[in-house]
Design a protein around this motif. Sequence first.
Motif, PDB file in Angstrom:
ATOM      1  N   GLU A  22      39.497  36.947  38.774  1.00  0.00           N
ATOM      2  CA  GLU A  22      40.296  37.854  39.602  1.00  0.00           C
ATOM      3  C   GLU A  22      39.748  37.900  41.021  1.00  0.00           C
ATOM      4  O   GLU A  22      40.516  37.941  41.998  1.00  0.00           O
ATOM      5  N   GLN A  23      38.436  37.889  41.158  1.00  0.00           N
ATOM      6  CA  GLN A  23      37.810  37.879  42.480  1.00  0.00           C
ATOM      7  C   GLN A  23      38.222  36.633  43.259  1.00  0.00           C
ATOM      8  O   GLN A  23      38.513  36.702  44.465  1.00  0.00           O
ATOM      9  N   LYS A  82      41.881  36.899  44.515  1.00  0.00           N
ATOM     10  CA  LYS A  82      41.968  37.749  45.706  1.00  0.00           C
ATOM     11  C   LYS A  82      41.533  36.968  46.942  1.00  0.00           C
ATOM     12  O   LYS A  82      42.118  37.109  48.019  1.00  0.00           O
ATOM     13  N   ARG A 123      48.301  35.767  34.565  1.00  0.00           N
ATOM     14  CA  ARG A 123      48.311  37.212  34.793  1.00  0.00           C
ATOM     15  C   ARG A 123      48.675  37.561  36.238  1.00  0.00           C
ATOM     16  O   ARG A 123      48.888  38.731  36.542  1.00  0.00           O
ATOM     17  N   PHE A 124      48.739  36.548  37.106  1.00  0.00           N
ATOM     18  CA  PHE A 124      48.974  36.813  38.523  1.00  0.00           C
ATOM     19  C   PHE A 124      50.328  36.261  38.958  1.00  0.00           C
ATOM     20  O   PHE A 124      50.616  35.069  38.769  1.00  0.00           O
ATOM     21  N   TYR A 137      44.316  33.142  32.226  1.00  0.00           N
ATOM     22  CA  TYR A 137      43.930  34.038  33.317  1.00  0.00           C
ATOM     23  C   TYR A 137      44.917  33.918  34.475  1.00  0.00           C
ATOM     24  O   TYR A 137      45.351  34.916  35.056  1.00  0.00           O
ATOM     25  N   PHE A 162      37.213  37.278  33.046  1.00  0.00           N
ATOM     26  CA  PHE A 162      38.380  37.528  33.889  1.00  0.00           C
ATOM     27  C   PHE A 162      38.035  38.168  35.241  1.00  0.00           C
ATOM     28  O   PHE A 162      38.605  37.752  36.259  1.00  0.00           O
ATOM     29  N   PRO A 163      37.154  39.176  35.323  1.00  0.00           N
ATOM     30  CA  PRO A 163      36.871  39.785  36.633  1.00  0.00           C
ATOM     31  C   PRO A 163      36.413  38.767  37.673  1.00  0.00           C
ATOM     32  O   PRO A 163      36.750  38.895  38.854  1.00  0.00           O
TER      33      PRO A 163
END
Length: 234
Positions: free
Chosen positions: A109-110, A113, A25-26, A22, A105-106
Amino acid sequence: MKPFDCIIVDDDEMDRLMVLSYAKRFLTLNIVGVFDSAEKALIFLETNSVDVAFLDIELKNASGLELRKKALAIPVCVFISSHSESAAETFELQTLDFIVKPFKFPRFEQTVKRIEEFMEIRTKVDLFEASLGGDTVYVKTGHDQIKVKLHEILYLEALKNYTILVTENKRHCVLSNLGEILLEEKFNSFLRVHRSYAVQKQYIQKIGSQEIELNNNIFIPVGRSFKDNLNLIL
């Protein structure tokens, strides 16, 4: 934004690989170490500095909590654990976020951020000063002071020692923690509903068991320990 050097510490191989996949991906996350124990992570930290630590709580020998206590110099700590009952204890150790296993993943992702926002705040912090009267506070940016009307603030969001004042059109980041702000008499129209959130009562549209809906379809989570606060307005 410069990438943040990160470590991952988890004694479960599948969980380590998932967090690693994960994180890759960033572009803002640069994984510099992956460890299966607190001891190995601490040896690495003796000669290396990192910006972000993703830690499990249950580790062999020393726990993730013990690791964090010895590594408070790391600006951002995110605990990833199946032990949700330990969340409150982790936030006493300057934790930015707590992810409950299993997750997808969401949710990660939070968290990223949130990390990006926090790190941006660290590099450019607005100073907060309460006004001397009226329905206003002042947010000081550099040599300028921006007047913010209190009744336009929808909710307050905590980011460690900082607080975000969220209006319909803008987010003001101030160097003052949420608890300190809520002690100000001017903010008595706000209701704390979560460790990280306080909402302006007049904007509450709907109260659910796990979240509150504000104007403009904004949803704020409700913490279990703060549900009694909601009973005051029901």
